[in-house]
Design a protein around this motif. Structure first.
Motif, PDB file in Angstrom:
ATOM      1  N   ARG A  50       0.841  -1.207   0.000  1.00  0.00           N
ATOM      2  CA  ARG A  50       0.000   0.000   0.000  1.00  0.00           C
ATOM      3  C   ARG A  50       0.874   1.255   0.000  1.00  0.00           C
ATOM      4  O   ARG A  50       0.585   2.227  -0.709  1.00  0.00           O
ATOM      5  N   LEU A  51       1.960   1.235   0.778  1.00  0.00           N
ATOM      6  CA  LEU A  51       2.881   2.369   0.833  1.00  0.00           C
ATOM      7  C   LEU A  51       3.549   2.580  -0.525  1.00  0.00           C
ATOM      8  O   LEU A  51       3.712   3.702  -0.990  1.00  0.00           O
ATOM      9  N   ARG A  52       3.900   1.477  -1.181  1.00  0.00           N
ATOM     10  CA  ARG A  52       4.514   1.561  -2.514  1.00  0.00           C
ATOM     11  C   ARG A  52       3.546   2.236  -3.494  1.00  0.00           C
ATOM     12  O   ARG A  52       3.944   3.090  -4.278  1.00  0.00           O
ATOM     13  N   ARG A  53       2.271   1.855  -3.453  1.00  0.00           N
ATOM     14  CA  ARG A  53       1.270   2.479  -4.351  1.00  0.00           C
ATOM     15  C   ARG A  53       1.074   3.948  -4.010  1.00  0.00           C
ATOM     16  O   ARG A  53       0.994   4.799  -4.887  1.00  0.00           O
ATOM     17  N   LEU A  54       0.998   4.252  -2.725  1.00  0.00           N
ATOM     18  CA  LEU A  54       0.773   5.624  -2.265  1.00  0.00           C
ATOM     19  C   LEU A  54       1.922   6.537  -2.679  1.00  0.00           C
ATOM     20  O   LEU A  54       1.710   7.646  -3.162  1.00  0.00           O
ATOM     21  N   LYS A  55       3.157   6.059  -2.499  1.00  0.00           N
ATOM     22  CA  LYS A  55       4.333   6.880  -2.796  1.00  0.00           C
ATOM     23  C   LYS A  55       4.765   6.780  -4.254  1.00  0.00           C
ATOM     24  O   LYS A  55       5.540   7.603  -4.728  1.00  0.00           O
ATOM     25  N   GLY A  56       4.318   5.725  -4.958  1.00  0.00           N
ATOM     26  CA  GLY A  56       4.729   5.548  -6.345  1.00  0.00           C
ATOM     27  C   GLY A  56       6.227   5.341  -6.472  1.00  0.00           C
ATOM     28  O   GLY A  56       6.855   5.762  -7.432  1.00  0.00           O
ATOM     29  N   LYS A  57       6.816   4.698  -5.466  1.00  0.00           N
ATOM     30  CA  LYS A  57       8.259   4.474  -5.507  1.00  0.00           C
ATOM     31  C   LYS A  57       8.584   3.127  -4.901  1.00  0.00           C
ATOM     32  O   LYS A  57       7.776   2.532  -4.216  1.00  0.00           O
ATOM     33  N   THR A  58       9.796   2.687  -5.152  1.00  0.00           N
ATOM     34  CA  THR A  58      10.186   1.375  -4.638  1.00  0.00           C
ATOM     35  C   THR A  58      11.306   1.455  -3.613  1.00  0.00           C
ATOM     36  O   THR A  58      11.639   0.458  -3.004  1.00  0.00           O
ATOM     37  N   GLU A  59      11.894   2.622  -3.433  1.00  0.00           N
ATOM     38  CA  GLU A  59      13.015   2.729  -2.498  1.00  0.00           C
ATOM     39  C   GLU A  59      12.559   3.253  -1.144  1.00  0.00           C
ATOM     40  O   GLU A  59      12.102   4.381  -1.032  1.00  0.00           O
ATOM     41  N   PHE A  60      12.675   2.391  -0.140  1.00  0.00           N
ATOM     42  CA  PHE A  60      12.307   2.763   1.215  1.00  0.00           C
ATOM     43  C   PHE A  60      13.517   2.657   2.123  1.00  0.00           C
ATOM     44  O   PHE A  60      14.514   2.033   1.777  1.00  0.00           O
ATOM     45  N   SER A  61      13.390   3.258   3.297  1.00  0.00           N
ATOM     46  CA  SER A  61      14.392   3.095   4.345  1.00  0.00           C
ATOM     47  C   SER A  61      13.734   2.373   5.505  1.00  0.00           C
ATOM     48  O   SER A  61      12.510   2.235   5.545  1.00  0.00           O
ATOM     49  N   LEU A  62      14.552   1.937   6.452  1.00  0.00           N
ATOM     50  CA  LEU A  62      14.048   1.315   7.668  1.00  0.00           C
ATOM     51  C   LEU A  62      14.424   2.188   8.848  1.00  0.00           C
ATOM     52  O   LEU A  62      15.554   2.686   8.927  1.00  0.00           O
ATOM     53  N   VAL A  63      13.487   2.367   9.776  1.00  0.00           N
ATOM     54  CA  VAL A  63      13.759   3.107  11.005  1.00  0.00           C
ATOM     55  C   VAL A  63      13.896   2.096  12.138  1.00  0.00           C
ATOM     56  O   VAL A  63      13.030   1.239  12.327  1.00  0.00           O
ATOM     57  N   PHE A  64      15.009   2.206  12.858  1.00  0.00           N
ATOM     58  CA  PHE A  64      15.318   1.308  13.964  1.00  0.00           C
ATOM     59  C   PHE A  64      15.319   2.077  15.278  1.00  0.00           C
ATOM     60  O   PHE A  64      15.441   3.299  15.283  1.00  0.00           O
TER      61      PHE A  64
END
Length: 197
Positions: A50-64
């Motif tokens: 859902r986030l990929r569709r919303l942002k229209g992108k494939t590059e994400f980061s991870l928050v730790f």
């Protein structure tokens, strides 16, 4: 829904509400030490899609929440660890080789992942209570800065698509500094808020 969570003594009840949304395949918008960001649980393939569709992108980061958690999901050599230890928590995104614990849905076709530990106690408290990293992407900037820094206006803009916006006060409009640590020497890919120590 807009929920206020203060950096000093974040409310356990409000954090539980946020974690409940994340645990139900939901996406939130939350404050970081740079810009406000979209976030969902690394455990939720549905929310990542859902986030990929919303942002229209494939590059994400991870928050730790801490460096020990980073080491669970990324390959961190001694040199990279020293850089992370000197600069985190802080307004940086470090690119590291991902371990097999990071789902392919998050990585897309890449073998690396952006890593964040924000100097924002609310962001870290959410990850801590969730017990899993947040898959994250910045709320996009535009000409009207207040629509990316004011949580009430962010809620006004995204409230129909995002079930919960965390109001952690006015955010910043300057994104993180992005540093690639995946190939030996640190390489700055984007100058942002943080100055590498």
């Amino acid at each position: 829904m807009l929920t206020k969570i203060y950096g000093q003594n974040p409310s356990e009840r409000e954090l539980q509400r946020v974690v409940s949304v994340l645990g139900s395949d939901g996406i939130i918008i939350y404050p970081t030490d740079s810009v406000y960001a979209f976030g969902c649980s690394l455990r939720s393939a549905k929310a990542i899609e859902r986030l990929r569709r919303l942002k229209g992108k494939t590059e994400f980061s991870l928050v730790f929440s801490d460096l020990a958690q980073v080491a669970e999901f990324c390959r961190v050599d001694n040199a990279a660890f020293r850089v992370l230890k000197r600069n985190l928590p802080g307004p940086f995104t470090f690119v590291l080789p991902a371990s097999s614990r990071v789902p392919d849905k998050t990585l897309g076709k890449r073998k690396t992942i952006g890593v964040r530990i924000p100097a924002n106690p609310v962001a870290r408290a959410i990850v801590d209570m969730l017990g899993a990293p947040l898959v994250t992407a910045s709320v996009p900037g535009d000409d009207e800065t207040e629509y990316t820094t004011d949580p009430e206006l962010i809620h006004e803009r995204y409230g129909r698509e995002i079930p919960l916006v965390v109001d952690g006060g006015v955010g910043d409009s300057v994104p993180t500094t992005v540093v690639d640590l995946s190939d030996g020497e640190p390489e700055i890919l984007r100058e942002g808020k943080g100055e590498l120590g």
